[in-house]
Scaffold this motif. Structure first.
Motif, PDB file in Angstrom:
ATOM      1  N   GLN B  33       0.720  -1.421  -0.135  1.00  0.00           N
ATOM      2  CA  GLN B  33       0.123   0.020  -0.148  1.00  0.00           C
ATOM      3  C   GLN B  33       0.872   1.151  -0.215  1.00  0.00           C
ATOM      4  O   GLN B  33       0.432   2.395  -0.392  1.00  0.00           O
ATOM      5  N   TYR B  34       2.029   1.126   0.515  1.00  0.00           N
ATOM      6  CA  TYR B  34       2.863   2.303   0.558  1.00  0.00           C
ATOM      7  C   TYR B  34       3.293   2.791  -0.895  1.00  0.00           C
ATOM      8  O   TYR B  34       3.515   3.662  -1.254  1.00  0.00           O
ATOM      9  N   VAL B  35       3.425   1.922  -1.813  1.00  0.00           N
ATOM     10  CA  VAL B  35       3.582   1.878  -3.198  1.00  0.00           C
ATOM     11  C   VAL B  35       2.461   1.978  -4.193  1.00  0.00           C
ATOM     12  O   VAL B  35       2.389   2.731  -5.187  1.00  0.00           O
ATOM     13  N   VAL B  36       1.664   1.201  -3.829  1.00  0.00           N
ATOM     14  CA  VAL B  36       0.448   0.767  -4.691  1.00  0.00           C
ATOM     15  C   VAL B  36      -0.765   1.364  -3.875  1.00  0.00           C
ATOM     16  O   VAL B  36      -1.444   0.590  -3.049  1.00  0.00           O
ATOM     17  N   GLY B  37      -0.954   2.711  -3.774  1.00  0.00           N
ATOM     18  CA  GLY B  37      -1.962   3.234  -2.687  1.00  0.00           C
ATOM     19  C   GLY B  37      -3.203   2.946  -2.591  1.00  0.00           C
ATOM     20  O   GLY B  37      -3.951   2.829  -1.633  1.00  0.00           O
ATOM     21  N   ASP B  38      -3.778   2.239  -3.848  1.00  0.00           N
ATOM     22  CA  ASP B  38      -5.179   1.992  -3.711  1.00  0.00           C
ATOM     23  C   ASP B  38      -5.316   0.365  -3.803  1.00  0.00           C
ATOM     24  O   ASP B  38      -6.514  -0.382  -3.601  1.00  0.00           O
ATOM     25  N   PHE B  46      -5.262   1.304   4.887  1.00  0.00           N
ATOM     26  CA  PHE B  46      -4.249   1.326   5.526  1.00  0.00           C
ATOM     27  C   PHE B  46      -4.094   1.034   7.140  1.00  0.00           C
ATOM     28  O   PHE B  46      -3.591   0.205   7.764  1.00  0.00           O
ATOM     29  N   ARG B  50      -2.573  -1.750   9.414  1.00  0.00           N
ATOM     30  CA  ARG B  50      -1.629  -1.337  10.523  1.00  0.00           C
ATOM     31  C   ARG B  50      -2.015  -2.013  11.767  1.00  0.00           C
ATOM     32  O   ARG B  50      -1.463  -2.587  12.696  1.00  0.00           O
ATOM     33  N   GLN B 335      10.225   8.155   8.691  1.00  0.00           N
ATOM     34  CA  GLN B 335      10.413   6.618   8.539  1.00  0.00           C
ATOM     35  C   GLN B 335      11.455   6.138   9.368  1.00  0.00           C
ATOM     36  O   GLN B 335      11.957   4.631   9.254  1.00  0.00           O
ATOM     37  N   MET B 418       3.197  14.337   0.764  1.00  0.00           N
ATOM     38  CA  MET B 418       2.957  13.173  -0.404  1.00  0.00           C
ATOM     39  C   MET B 418       3.967  13.452  -1.571  1.00  0.00           C
ATOM     40  O   MET B 418       4.228  12.598  -2.370  1.00  0.00           O
ATOM     41  N   GLN B 421       6.790  11.656  -0.317  1.00  0.00           N
ATOM     42  CA  GLN B 421       6.601  10.174  -0.217  1.00  0.00           C
ATOM     43  C   GLN B 421       6.775   9.474  -1.725  1.00  0.00           C
ATOM     44  O   GLN B 421       7.330   8.602  -2.016  1.00  0.00           O
ATOM     45  N   ASP B 422       6.431  10.485  -2.894  1.00  0.00           N
ATOM     46  CA  ASP B 422       6.407   9.826  -4.273  1.00  0.00           C
ATOM     47  C   ASP B 422       7.820   9.588  -4.604  1.00  0.00           C
ATOM     48  O   ASP B 422       8.282   8.902  -5.549  1.00  0.00           O
ATOM     49  N   TYR B 428      10.896   2.023  -0.923  1.00  0.00           N
ATOM     50  CA  TYR B 428       9.650   1.331  -0.458  1.00  0.00           C
ATOM     51  C   TYR B 428       9.495  -0.123  -1.268  1.00  0.00           C
ATOM     52  O   TYR B 428       9.070  -0.962  -0.629  1.00  0.00           O
TER      53      TYR B 428
END
Lengths: 144, 467
Positions: B33-38, B46, B50, B335, B418, B421-422, B428
């Motif tokens: 989910q950290y990289v494929v948000g959906d 999430f 968690r 992180q 964000m 994050q990208d 990730y």
């Protein structure tokens, strides 16, 4: 370990040291609690703020966000979101309200919580109150 | 097995490992989910994943501690467990309550769970790691009290050793500090302050007593070193743990509204928190080097040494990395925190429970001391796969954290969360790959329990006790 350093000496250091520092921790905690009113913005805790904290907890916001740096690291820090959103409670409410039910393809998205108008006002008020706590100037900048 | 009632430990260990698998599966989901948000959105957002990930960790470690206590205490006390029946009843209560809570997290929205479990009557939910419904928390208290009663009565009527007394102190501390989870004032600063009395005083306080006593117990068994020597080390280690760790609580009081003198107290005392962990490393290696005999369970010896090293690295070194207030000002809630959390929990608490299981399980399965050589080799593969992949998870999260802190907080032109994050995506992805290796390691570890074969025994030349 050295023969002259006996087990009973080690035991005494454990009991004595632990008790001593536990008492200091309790003492300092007590002192902190007495001076907190100058820092923790409690004068602004209204029933609405209390409801806002309840909404915050009942929807597990901490499961993605940090608040004063504590929580999960998946979504932005919210301790200063009130400042970041230009001191606008309406902007905070608008953001929460407008989250798409099915998310955003390929991206992280906040769930749609279907909060009532009263709850939205309360959460915004809670975040405003949080932003006014004296945090020793944390976070370092507006980005959180 | 020296005492038949020790066998109640077995279901505890099996449940612990089962929940461990669940914890890692949800970790993999979150990593993705950290990289494929959906991914899995909105079914498993999430925050739910968690909550499942961290709560399963806590619950399975508690299962592990309880199993360890049920195995150790009869042997230390030289008497049967006070009530094996109570231990089995509490096992099922805890397992069913734990499972229902996890099902609750997954089946209904959290707000619904809060409503139907009566969170309005005594609101304790929605705080990190303490997400359990209030009734679950009450259930935990009841189970732990029953457990401590059982262990306490056993110790009371048998031989009282330093190891069992330290274990008991740790367990009582665990129960006492958990009570702060019922204190949830509206005042956010007070809430946060006393939230740490559960979280910090558990993992950087009383849990270290439990860790120390399990370490001491297994070292006595594996190395045959004199109990007097081991107990002296144990006292020194736990003394340093509490002397540094109690006021070390202050490193959580830097930026949550508490007065600024905590910047100094928290920095100074938490900077010393690596000391007890370094002593654990020395302790484990020293005792194994000074062993008076060989032990056929070489896998357990590996786990014991591994715990010493990884607890120091994860809790000690990675903790020190960001514990000084001027550093933490930039790293707080980044992180870097996640990196430290992963290796500290794995190195200290996961590994000590797996150490105990490694030592105890062959005996609980009716063997004299060890599994077959083949089984031990598979177990050691599990050890290395999990441990090395955890090192890489930590390194990748640290890389992500350094970059995040720079871009978001340190550079001249701070960027939005964000946007930053990208730019961390590569780290990730690598973390996720390391996570999959960890899962493979976990399955390898579990497979070792099903590898048959003749029990590994010492050769006559090895089978001597030196004085």
């Amino acid at each position: 370990m050295n023969q002259t350093f006996t087990k009973s000496m080690a035991r005494n250091i454990f009991f004595g040291g632990s008790l001593f520092f536990l008492l200091i921790l309790i003492g300092l905690t007590t002192h902190t609690v007495t001076v907190l009113p100058d820092r923790d913005n409690r004068q602004n805790i209204t029933p609405e703020v209390a409801l806002g904290k309840k909404v915050w907890e009942d929807n597990n916001c901490i499961g993605c966000h940090t608040l004063l740096g504590e929580g999960a690291y998946f979504a932005p820090e919210l301790g200063n979101v009130y400042e970041r959103f230009g001191r606008s409670k309406e902007a905070i409410k608008g953001f929460i309200k407008s989250r798409p039910v099915d998310g955003i393809p390929g991206r992280r998205s906040m769930p749609q919580f279907n909060l009532s108008e009263e709850e939205l006002d309360a959460i915004a008020e809670f975040l405003k109150y949080s932003s006014e706590i004296d945090t020793n100037n944390w976070p370092p900048n507006i980005q959180g | 097995m020296k005492y038949s009632s020790q066998s109640v430990a077995k279901p505890y260990f099996i449940a612990a490992i089962g929940l461990f698998v669940g914890q890692i599966l949800f970790g993999i989901i979150m990593g993705l989910q950290y990289v494929v948000g959906d991914f899995l959105f909105p079914e498993v957002p999430f925050n739910v994943a968690r909550m499942v990930h961290t709560n399963l960790l806590i619950v399975w470690l508690l299962f592990g501690f309880m199993g360890a206590a049920y195995f150790m205490v009869p042997e230390e006390s030289e008497t049967e467990l006070y009530s094996p029946k109570l231990a089995i009843i509490l096992f099922w209560v805890f397992l069913v309550a734990g499972a229902l809570t996890i099902v609750g997290y997954l089946a209904v929205p959290y707000a619904t769970l809060a409503r139907i479990t009566g969170n309005d009557l005594l609101p304790t939910m929605g705080r990190e790691f303490l997400e359990q419904p209030t009734i679950t928390k009450i259930g935990i208290v009841i189970v732990v009290l029953g457990f401590i009663f059982n262990i306490g009565m056993t110790i009371l009527r048998g031989r009282k050793t330093v190891i069992s007394m330290v274990l008991l102190m740790g367990l009582v501390g665990l129960a006492v500090f958990f009570l702060f989870s019922f204190y949830n004032p509206t005042n956010l600063v007070l809430d946060k302050m006393f939230w740490w009395w559960v979280v910090h005083l558990w993992v950087e306080g009383v849990w270290e007593l439990i860790l120390g006593s399990i370490l001491a117990f297994t070292l006595i068994k594996i190395t045959g070193v004199d109990r007097e020597v081991i107990e002296k080390w144990l006292y020194v280690i736990i003394a340093m743990a509490l002397i540094t760790g109690l006021l070390g609580t202050g490193h959580h009081y830097f930026f949550i509204g508490t007065p600024d003198y905590w910047l100094w107290i928290g920095s100074v005392f938490s900077a010393m928190e690596p000391i007890p962990f370094f002593m654990m490393t020395l302790f484990a290696f020293n005792m194994v080097n000074k062993r008076r005999r060989q032990h056929p369970n070489r896998a357990a010896t590996l786990w014991v040494l591994g715990t010493g090293v990884m607890a120091f690295l994860g809790a000690g070194v990675w903790g020190f990395l960001h514990t000084l207030a001027p550093v933490n000002y930039y790293t707080h809630g980044s992180q870097i925190t996640a990196a430290h959390g992963h290796m500290a929990f794995y190195g200290a608490y996961v590994m000590i429970v797996l150490t105990m299981i490694s030592y105890a399980m062959p005996i609980l399965n009716g063997r004299d001391a060890a599994n077959s050589n083949k089984s031990q080799v598979v177990e050691m593969w599990g050890f290395w796969l999990m441990t090395i992949s955890m090192v890489f998870i930590t390194l990748f999260l640290t890389g992500a954290g350094i970059l995040q802190v720079y871009l978001q907080r340190y550079s001249e032109t701070p960027q939005a969360f964000m946007v930053v994050q990208d730019q961390l995506t590569m780290f990730y992805w690598m973390r996720e790959a390391a996570g999959l290796v960890f899962l493979a390691g976990l399955f390898t570890y579990i497979a070792s329990f099903f590898v048959k074969g003749e029990e590994a025994r010492l050769t006559p030349a090895e089978n001597v006790v030196s004085s």
